[in-house]
Design a protein around this motif. Structure first.
Motif, PDB file in Angstrom:
ATOM      1  N   THR A   7       0.863  -1.094   0.090  1.00  0.00           N
ATOM      2  CA  THR A   7       0.000   0.084  -0.197  1.00  0.00           C
ATOM      3  C   THR A   7       1.052   1.105  -0.057  1.00  0.00           C
ATOM      4  O   THR A   7       2.009   1.042   0.137  1.00  0.00           O
ATOM      5  N   GLN A   8       0.075   2.526   0.019  1.00  0.00           N
ATOM      6  CA  GLN A   8       1.172   3.758  -0.252  1.00  0.00           C
ATOM      7  C   GLN A   8       1.575   3.927   1.136  1.00  0.00           C
ATOM      8  O   GLN A   8       2.731   4.449   1.187  1.00  0.00           O
ATOM      9  N   GLN A   9       0.812   3.686   1.861  1.00  0.00           N
ATOM     10  CA  GLN A   9       1.228   3.850   3.516  1.00  0.00           C
ATOM     11  C   GLN A   9       2.585   2.812   4.104  1.00  0.00           C
ATOM     12  O   GLN A   9       3.433   3.481   4.593  1.00  0.00           O
ATOM     13  N   GLU A  10       2.392   1.807   3.397  1.00  0.00           N
ATOM     14  CA  GLU A  10       3.618   0.727   3.499  1.00  0.00           C
ATOM     15  C   GLU A  10       5.014   1.258   2.994  1.00  0.00           C
ATOM     16  O   GLU A  10       5.940   1.099   3.263  1.00  0.00           O
ATOM     17  N   ARG A  11       4.450   1.670   1.490  1.00  0.00           N
ATOM     18  CA  ARG A  11       5.799   2.485   0.894  1.00  0.00           C
ATOM     19  C   ARG A  11       6.289   3.642   1.618  1.00  0.00           C
ATOM     20  O   ARG A  11       7.557   3.977   1.724  1.00  0.00           O
ATOM     21  N   GLN A  12       5.459   4.451   2.261  1.00  0.00           N
ATOM     22  CA  GLN A  12       5.830   5.432   3.308  1.00  0.00           C
ATOM     23  C   GLN A  12       6.719   5.109   4.142  1.00  0.00           C
ATOM     24  O   GLN A  12       7.571   5.561   4.653  1.00  0.00           O
ATOM     25  N   GLN A  13       6.340   3.869   4.982  1.00  0.00           N
ATOM     26  CA  GLN A  13       7.000   3.050   6.077  1.00  0.00           C
ATOM     27  C   GLN A  13       8.426   2.904   5.604  1.00  0.00           C
ATOM     28  O   GLN A  13       9.389   3.134   6.235  1.00  0.00           O
ATOM     29  N   LEU A  31       6.942  -4.261   8.938  1.00  0.00           N
ATOM     30  CA  LEU A  31       5.787  -4.319   7.991  1.00  0.00           C
ATOM     31  C   LEU A  31       4.879  -5.557   8.179  1.00  0.00           C
ATOM     32  O   LEU A  31       3.988  -5.685   7.519  1.00  0.00           O
ATOM     33  N   ALA A  53       8.480   7.272  -1.871  1.00  0.00           N
ATOM     34  CA  ALA A  53       7.145   6.373  -1.821  1.00  0.00           C
ATOM     35  C   ALA A  53       6.156   6.640  -2.935  1.00  0.00           C
ATOM     36  O   ALA A  53       5.477   5.846  -3.528  1.00  0.00           O
ATOM     37  N   ASP A  54       6.129   7.772  -3.200  1.00  0.00           N
ATOM     38  CA  ASP A  54       5.153   8.622  -4.044  1.00  0.00           C
ATOM     39  C   ASP A  54       5.530   8.189  -5.330  1.00  0.00           C
ATOM     40  O   ASP A  54       4.395   7.598  -6.268  1.00  0.00           O
ATOM     41  N   HIS A  57       4.818   4.134  -5.672  1.00  0.00           N
ATOM     42  CA  HIS A  57       3.430   3.965  -5.884  1.00  0.00           C
ATOM     43  C   HIS A  57       2.989   4.033  -7.332  1.00  0.00           C
ATOM     44  O   HIS A  57       2.329   3.534  -8.087  1.00  0.00           O
TER      45      HIS A  57
END
Length: 251
Positions: A7-13, A31, A53-54, A57
């Motif tokens: 998910t985008q949140q996981e990529r930010q992490q 994760l 991250a962005d 994604h």
């Protein structure tokens, strides 16, 4: 353990973990994902120093759309030999490629090496590689030239006089021996530096330490590679059921 796409949140992490200098394994643990998932995600989206991250994604979404457009609905991946899961093989090829890239090998060279290594024959032609990897023949040629210089592939002609690129069973032995020869050249050059700079000077002493250290490492590498090939090398052995099973050459 959760499955599916990141998910985008996981990529930010992941991005935050990289910024904090965390290892892939630690980021994956936080994760609750496989380490290979995080490794592949980072390496295919700029590497640890350029990962965002962005951008990652959006790039994943573009790749997903391209795959859907390239594969018409209802068309499945070609059947794999020995009853293998085609999707699992494709995913593993990506993981293997990523790990090889982490050792310092460029992406295209890593993709070509992985593609050949995963075949049962251990060999492919230039056109087969270009088709499988969806790249130009020039890209394949450049990658193979690099892999040859590292002792990782060799060329041969098949019965149709086509040039094939081959990964031998002892490919890693050949690569380690090539590495040992490269180290030996550095040792020789470092010892020349000792003579130029003077053995009793700080710079000369530094080069002497370099030469002694690498000489030990190079000799140990070559000796370990020889011993490992003699003791650990395995070959496929046909079982009573007609399938191939690994067999060691060790008596």
């Amino acid at each position: 353990m959760p499955g599916g796409r990141l998910t985008q949140q996981e990529r930010q992490q992941i991005a935050l973990g990289l910024a904090d200098g965390l290892a892939y394994a630690e980021i994956a643990r936080r994760l609750d994902r496989p380490t290979s998932t995080v490794t592949r995600e980072v390496m295919r989206n700029g590497g640890p120093t350029a990962y965002r991250a962005d951008l990652a994604h959006r790039a994943t979404e573009r790749r997903t759309r391209r795959r859907r457009q390239a594969a018409p609905r209802g068309v499945e991946a070609p059947a794999q030999a020995h009853g293998r899961d085609a999707e699992a093989v494709r995913e593993y090829e990506e993981v293997f490629t990523t790990v090889v890239m982490q050792s310092g090998m460029p992406r295209m060279m890593s993709r070509v090496l992985a593609c050949i290594t995963l075949t049962d024959t251990g060999s492919l032609t230039a056109s087969e590689l270009a088709q499988r990897l969806q790249v130009s023949p020039a890209s394949v040629s450049k990658a193979v030239a690099f892999l040859e210089s590292q002792g990782l592939v060799r060329r041969e002609r098949d019965e149709r006089r086509r040039e094939r690129y081959v990964v031998d069973d002892d490919v890693w032995y050949q690569s380690m021996m090539a590495s040992a020869r490269s180290i030996a050249q550095i040792v020789e050059t470092a010892r020349q530096g000792v003579g130029v700079l003077g053995p009793d000077t700080p710079a000369g002493a530094r080069f002497e330490n370099i030469a002694r250290f690498l000489d030990f490492v190079g000799e140990s590498t070559a000796r370990a590679a020889e011993q490992a090939r003699d003791i650990l090398h395995t070959k496929p052995e046909t079982t009573s059921g007609g399938t191939a099973a690994p067999r060691s050459d060790r008596g």
